[in-house]
Design a protein around this motif. Structure first.
Motif, PDB file in Angstrom:
ATOM      1  N   ARG A  12       0.826  -1.195   0.000  1.00  8.95           N
ATOM      2  CA  ARG A  12       0.000   0.000   0.000  1.00  8.95           C
ATOM      3  C   ARG A  12       0.873   1.262   0.000  1.00  8.95           C
ATOM      4  O   ARG A  12       0.590   2.233  -0.696  1.00  8.95           O
ATOM      5  N   LYS A  13       1.967   1.269   0.782  1.00  3.95           N
ATOM      6  CA  LYS A  13       2.871   2.424   0.836  1.00  3.95           C
ATOM      7  C   LYS A  13       3.531   2.677  -0.518  1.00  3.95           C
ATOM      8  O   LYS A  13       3.740   3.816  -0.914  1.00  3.95           O
ATOM      9  N   LYS A  14       3.887   1.612  -1.225  1.00  2.00           N
ATOM     10  CA  LYS A  14       4.517   1.756  -2.536  1.00  2.00           C
ATOM     11  C   LYS A  14       3.563   2.355  -3.563  1.00  2.00           C
ATOM     12  O   LYS A  14       3.979   3.059  -4.466  1.00  2.00           O
ATOM     13  N   LEU A  15       2.291   2.088  -3.429  1.00  2.00           N
ATOM     14  CA  LEU A  15       1.306   2.578  -4.384  1.00  2.00           C
ATOM     15  C   LEU A  15       0.919   4.034  -4.137  1.00  2.00           C
ATOM     16  O   LEU A  15       0.387   4.692  -5.034  1.00  2.00           O
ATOM     17  N   GLN A  16       1.164   4.544  -2.933  1.00  6.26           N
ATOM     18  CA  GLN A  16       0.816   5.936  -2.631  1.00  6.26           C
ATOM     19  C   GLN A  16       1.760   6.895  -3.372  1.00  6.26           C
ATOM     20  O   GLN A  16       2.924   6.584  -3.584  1.00  6.26           O
ATOM     21  N   PRO A  17       1.239   8.060  -3.773  1.00  9.11           N
ATOM     22  CA  PRO A  17       2.111   9.033  -4.449  1.00  9.11           C
ATOM     23  C   PRO A  17       3.170   9.579  -3.479  1.00  9.11           C
ATOM     24  O   PRO A  17       2.942   9.660  -2.279  1.00  9.11           O
ATOM     25  N   ARG A  19       5.314  12.113  -1.445  1.00  7.52           N
ATOM     26  CA  ARG A  19       5.038  13.409  -0.835  1.00  7.52           C
ATOM     27  C   ARG A  19       6.360  14.122  -0.588  1.00  7.52           C
ATOM     28  O   ARG A  19       7.356  13.487  -0.242  1.00  7.52           O
ATOM     29  N   PRO A  20       6.355  15.440  -0.739  1.00  6.26           N
ATOM     30  CA  PRO A  20       7.579  16.168  -0.394  1.00  6.26           C
ATOM     31  C   PRO A  20       7.782  16.141   1.122  1.00  6.26           C
ATOM     32  O   PRO A  20       6.823  16.104   1.883  1.00  6.26           O
TER      33      PRO A  20
END
Length: 169
Positions: A12-17, A19-20
């Motif tokens: 799930r973390k890998k699929l999230q965009p 973030r700066p």
């Protein structure tokens, strides 16, 4: 917890965009409030506000900061006057916020904003003249000492003249 929960979370973390990264001490942008430009339109010097701090930049380098920008504005005004005396055309523009600050300070002293700013600029002109006088005095004092040393040496005095070459304790 299941054995696959970590794998699901990582997926799930890998699929999230992406973030700066927001840093706690991130640089705030600088808002220009006074700009001195030359006839080619290049910025020679500027006064900006970054957070609660006023910054003075000359030639692209930050030269100082202060809580009160009015002395810096007087310095830029003096620089503008010097440039114009030397035949260069420069333009000094400043914000309404800075003008309001000058108006408030002038009202406290019971003068107009132009008179108040002119008074501050004249203080810079006085400092410039005093430095030249001090340098001339130091030169003439050094010349007088050299003449006295030469005269003493010519007369053949047994006592040597005091020298500035000795380290002071």
């Amino acid at each position: 917890m299941s054995k696959q929960s970590k794998a699901k979370r990582d997926k799930r973390k890998k699929l999230q965009p992406k973030r700066p990264i927001n840093r706690l001490n991130a640089q705030q942008s600088v808002q220009n409030h006074a700009v001195l430009t030359n006839e080619e339109g290049q910025v020679v010097a500027a006064i900006g506000l970054q957070g609660n701090e006023w910054l003075l930049a000359i030639g692209g380098q930050t030269m100082g900061n202060a809580d009160n920008p009015v002395p810096m504005l007087a310095m830029l005004k003096h620089l503008s006057n010097v440039q114009e005396k030397e035949g260069r055309k420069v333009t000094l523009e400043y914000s309404t916020q800075l003008q309001q600050l000058i108006d408030d300070l002038a009202a406290d002293e019971g003068t107009t904003a132009d008179d108040y700013l002119t008074k501050l600029v004249s203080e810079f002109e006085g400092v410039e003249g005093e430095e030249g006088d001090d340098a001339d005095d130091a030169d003439s004092t050094a010349e007088d000492a050299a003449v006295a040393d030469d005269a003493a040496a010519a007369e053949g005095d047994a006592a040597p003249a005091a020298s500035d070459d000795k380290p002071q304790a």
